[in-house]
Design a protein around this motif. Structure first.
Motif, PDB file in Angstrom:
ATOM      1  N   THR A  35       0.832  -1.206   0.000  1.00 46.97           N
ATOM      2  CA  THR A  35       0.000   0.000   0.000  1.00 46.97           C
ATOM      3  C   THR A  35       0.866   1.255   0.000  1.00 46.97           C
ATOM      4  OG1 THR A  35      -1.734  -1.171   1.222  1.00 46.97           O
ATOM      5  CG2 THR A  35      -1.831   1.232   1.210  1.00 46.97           C
ATOM      6  N   ARG A  36       1.868   1.276   0.859  1.00 47.84           N
ATOM      7  CA  ARG A  36       2.732   2.461   0.943  1.00 47.84           C
ATOM      8  C   ARG A  36       3.623   2.592  -0.284  1.00 47.84           C
ATOM      9  NH1 ARG A  36       4.533   2.171   7.366  1.00 47.84           N
ATOM     10  NH2 ARG A  36       2.523   2.886   8.200  1.00 47.84           N
ATOM     11  N   GLY A  37       4.072   1.470  -0.814  1.00 49.51           N
ATOM     12  CA  GLY A  37       4.905   1.519  -2.008  1.00 49.51           C
ATOM     13  C   GLY A  37       4.166   2.103  -3.198  1.00 49.51           C
ATOM     14  N   ALA A 313      12.187  -3.567  -6.785  1.00 50.50           N
ATOM     15  CA  ALA A 313      12.681  -3.130  -5.480  1.00 50.50           C
ATOM     16  C   ALA A 313      12.450  -4.167  -4.391  1.00 50.50           C
ATOM     17  CB  ALA A 313      12.003  -1.820  -5.090  1.00 50.50           C
ATOM     18  N   GLY A 314      11.676  -5.210  -4.692  1.00 49.24           N
ATOM     19  CA  GLY A 314      11.374  -6.226  -3.699  1.00 49.24           C
ATOM     20  C   GLY A 314      10.210  -5.878  -2.795  1.00 49.24           C
ATOM     21  N   THR A 315       9.559  -4.747  -3.037  1.00 46.60           N
ATOM     22  CA  THR A 315       8.384  -4.372  -2.241  1.00 46.60           C
ATOM     23  C   THR A 315       7.230  -5.320  -2.514  1.00 46.60           C
ATOM     24  OG1 THR A 315       9.088  -2.064  -2.359  1.00 46.60           O
ATOM     25  CG2 THR A 315       6.810  -2.479  -1.692  1.00 46.60           C
ATOM     26  N   ALA A 316       7.122  -5.745  -3.760  1.00 42.03           N
ATOM     27  CA  ALA A 316       6.119  -6.736  -4.162  1.00 42.03           C
ATOM     28  C   ALA A 316       6.842  -7.900  -4.826  1.00 42.03           C
ATOM     29  CB  ALA A 316       5.101  -6.115  -5.118  1.00 42.03           C
ATOM     30  N   ASN A 317       6.277  -9.092  -4.661  1.00 44.87           N
ATOM     31  CA  ASN A 317       6.885 -10.282  -5.275  1.00 44.87           C
ATOM     32  C   ASN A 317       5.770 -11.204  -5.759  1.00 44.87           C
ATOM     33  OD1 ASN A 317       8.746 -12.167  -6.145  1.00 44.87           O
ATOM     34  ND2 ASN A 317       8.960 -13.110  -4.135  1.00 44.87           N
TER      35      ASN A 317
END
Length: 579
Positions: A35-37, A313-317
């Motif tokens: 959500t923040r990303g 960025a690895g925020t989501a996978n």
């Protein structure tokens, strides 16, 4: 409300407790990073800039504006790190392709048009200011245009046309464009037709007197005539002139027919462990408006850019594949599902973006989530009402319980709690790219705005588009999608907790309406019991579908069964609470 019995007091407490604000800023911890990303990266201004480019064209499959829009989005994808599929290596996770298919009819594009009454120094109407005035499939006039007498044919019926000689003349009438063109031009030899367009009341024609909705005539390769729509203001000017005596007009039409392919753009972020399973976004390119649907095109391009950035960025996978479609409305989505049945069977969810950037203070529209069929589409009552676009009740047999409606609404309400954005929902109506998903048995929702006083008119321009709205919708849509394809038990558990709360709130709302309906309007208790039980069944089934979110063993089977049992008990409670 006063309670006089123990059960009555419990009912009051139940309704007061679960009827509190339907959402707030709170959300499961597993949702917060994504959500923040998304909130940090997604730019409404960037989406609006793409919208402005796309919105300058009258877009139909195969024409230059449609193809320029496809090519522009493809370039944006490439800049964001997506690799053209034909050149992609096995390790490339972000890819795109442009599919081309032959069209049965030529691509059509308007170039110029004007109507000038003889004796006037200024055009009555011209394409430069009325971009929808020329009916699709109109042929160009000879250089210099056509000068002819204008005859008023009333309602354009055969009887009205038979009373006057229309051969070689310009026919003015209130009628559907195709019927009038066929009767006047094809059968009776008229030079062309001026259609007195009558707009629906929700478009406020008494205020928007110059507005014209786009429309079409059948392709005519023999007579090669034209049809022009007149706005309310132009109609009045022409009628006033006809009252004074005979009227001649000069009509010029520039149009282009090309034999070109229909193109569809498909971009994908490949899932890490289940790449053959996917969630699909769809935004149609055709139609000439800015809100409808250059906003969907521009926002989906921005969402693809941000999704790729967050995955890198690895925020989501994502464990499942995320697919983005741009093409012809309904047709491209339906074809994506129909051409490969193995692919279709692994599409888990769909979401359509259509009219998603409205400056609502100007358009009058409200942001809406059009839900997949739930009991509100069977018994329409309360806040979730049908729009002016139109809908009708469906049989309960078409309802299947699922968590998607509430999950997407909650993502939007979380955003709204911070920004003050107004979020509403409407029962299923159909008519956009969510429909092919639902026809294939795939859960899907539509994100859109209505009622828009400029809908399908040439007043739907970039000045009616808001970067703030695009940011709001994009945050909701992309956050929902990234969480859906994440595939983890933690996300599924968070969805389950939210869904339990949503189900309790819905049952409380339905109980309140049923009690009022019985007490105030004398409704049948047995009927209200059916309504409440249908909502309870919907949420029990929706809870059962939550493990579908997890790639691999979910580990939440016992929690799901307990939640189902709790929802059944809650349903029994509200049924007993009926007077």
């Amino acid at each position: 409300m006063r309670c006089t019995t123990r059960l009555g007091c419990l009912i009051v407490v139940f309704i007061a407790t679960v009827s509190a604000d339907r959402a707030g800023a709170q959300q499961p911890a597993a949702f917060v990073p994504i959500t923040r990303g998304v909130e940090r990266e997604l730019s409404g201004a960037r989406a609006r800039a793409t919208t402005a480019f796309v919105g300058q064209y009258f877009r139909l499959p195969g024409n230059r504006g449609f193809d320029a829009s496809i090519d522009t989005v493809a370039r944006l994808l490439a800049t964001a790190g997506f690799v053209e599929e034909a050149r992609a290596r096995p390790a490339d996770r972000f890819t795109f392709r442009i599919e081309s298919r032959p069209m049965r009819t030529p691509a059509w594009e308007p170039l110029a048009a004007s109507v000038t009454l003889e004796g006037s120094t200024a055009p009555l109407q011209e394409l430069r200011t009325n971009g929808n005035m020329l009916a699709i499939n109109s042929w160009p006039t000879p250089p210099g245009g056509v000068s002819a007498e204008v005859v008023d044919a009333g309602d354009g019926s055969d009887a009205a046309l038979d009373r006057i000689d229309v051969r070689g003349k310009i026919v003015f009438a209130r009628s559907s464009p195709s019927r009038l063109y066929t009767s006047a031009v094809t059968r009776r030899g008229a030079a062309g037709v001026l259609v007195a367009q009558e707009l629906p009341a929700y478009l406020r024609p008494e205020v928007n007197r110059t507005a014209i909705q786009f429309g079409s005539i059948s392709l005519d390769t023999v007579a090669r005539g034209w049809a022009i729509f007149l706005s309310r203001a132009s109609q009045q000017t022409l009628r006033d002139a006809l009252v004074r005596g005979r009227v001649r007009a000069r009509v010029t039409v520039g149009a282009r027919f090309d034999v070109r392919p229909e193109r569809t753009l498909v971009a994908e972020i490949r899932g890490r462990t289940a790449p053959d399973q996917r969630m699909v976004y769809s935004a149609h390119v055709q139609e000439p408006g800015a809100n409808d649907n250059a906003t969907g095109v521009g926002l989906l391009a921005e969402m693809a850019r941000v999704a790729a950035r967050l995955v890198r960025a690895g925020t989501a996978n994502p464990q499942r594949t995320m697919t983005f479609l741009w093409g012809d409305e309904i047709r491209s989505t339906r074809r994506f599902l129909a051409e490969d049945t193995a692919r279709r069977d692994k599409v888990f969810w769909g979401m359509s973006l259509d009219m998603v950037g409205e400056a609502t203070a100007l358009t009058g529209g409200t942001f809406l989530i059009e839900k997949m069929p739930d009991p509100s589409a069977v018994w329409v009552r309360g806040d979730d009402q049908h729009t002016d676009w139109g809908g009708r009740p469906i049989p309960i047999t078409q309802v299947r319980g699922h968590w998607l409606n509430d999950f997407v609404r909650q993502r939007c309400l979380v955003r709204a709690a911070r920004t003050g954005w107004v979020v509403r929902a409407n029962p299923f109506e159909g008519g956009s790219d969510h429909t092919p998903f639902l026809d294939a048995g795939i859960p899907a929702v539509l994100l859109w705005h209505f009622t828009d006083q400029y809908y399908h008119t040439d007043l739907d321009r970039i000045d009616k588009v808001s970067a703030t709205t695009l940011a709001n919708v994009g945050n909701c849509a992309l956050t929902a999608g990234l969480l859906m394809v994440e595939g983890t038990p933690a996300v599924a558990e968070g969805v389950l907790r939210e869904l339990q709360g949503a189900g309790e709130r819905e049952l409380a709302t339905q109980l309140r309406m049923s009690r009022d309906t019985i007490s105030v309007h004398g409704a049948d208790r047995a009927h209200e019991q059916v309504v409440l039980e249908a909502w309870g069944d919907f949420y029990v089934e929706a809870i059962a579908r939550i493990p579908d979110m997890v790639v691999g063993p979910s580990g939440i089977s016992l929690t799901v069964r307990r939640a189902q049992d709790a929802m059944k008990r809650r349903t029994d409670f509200v049924v007993k609470a009926l007077p």
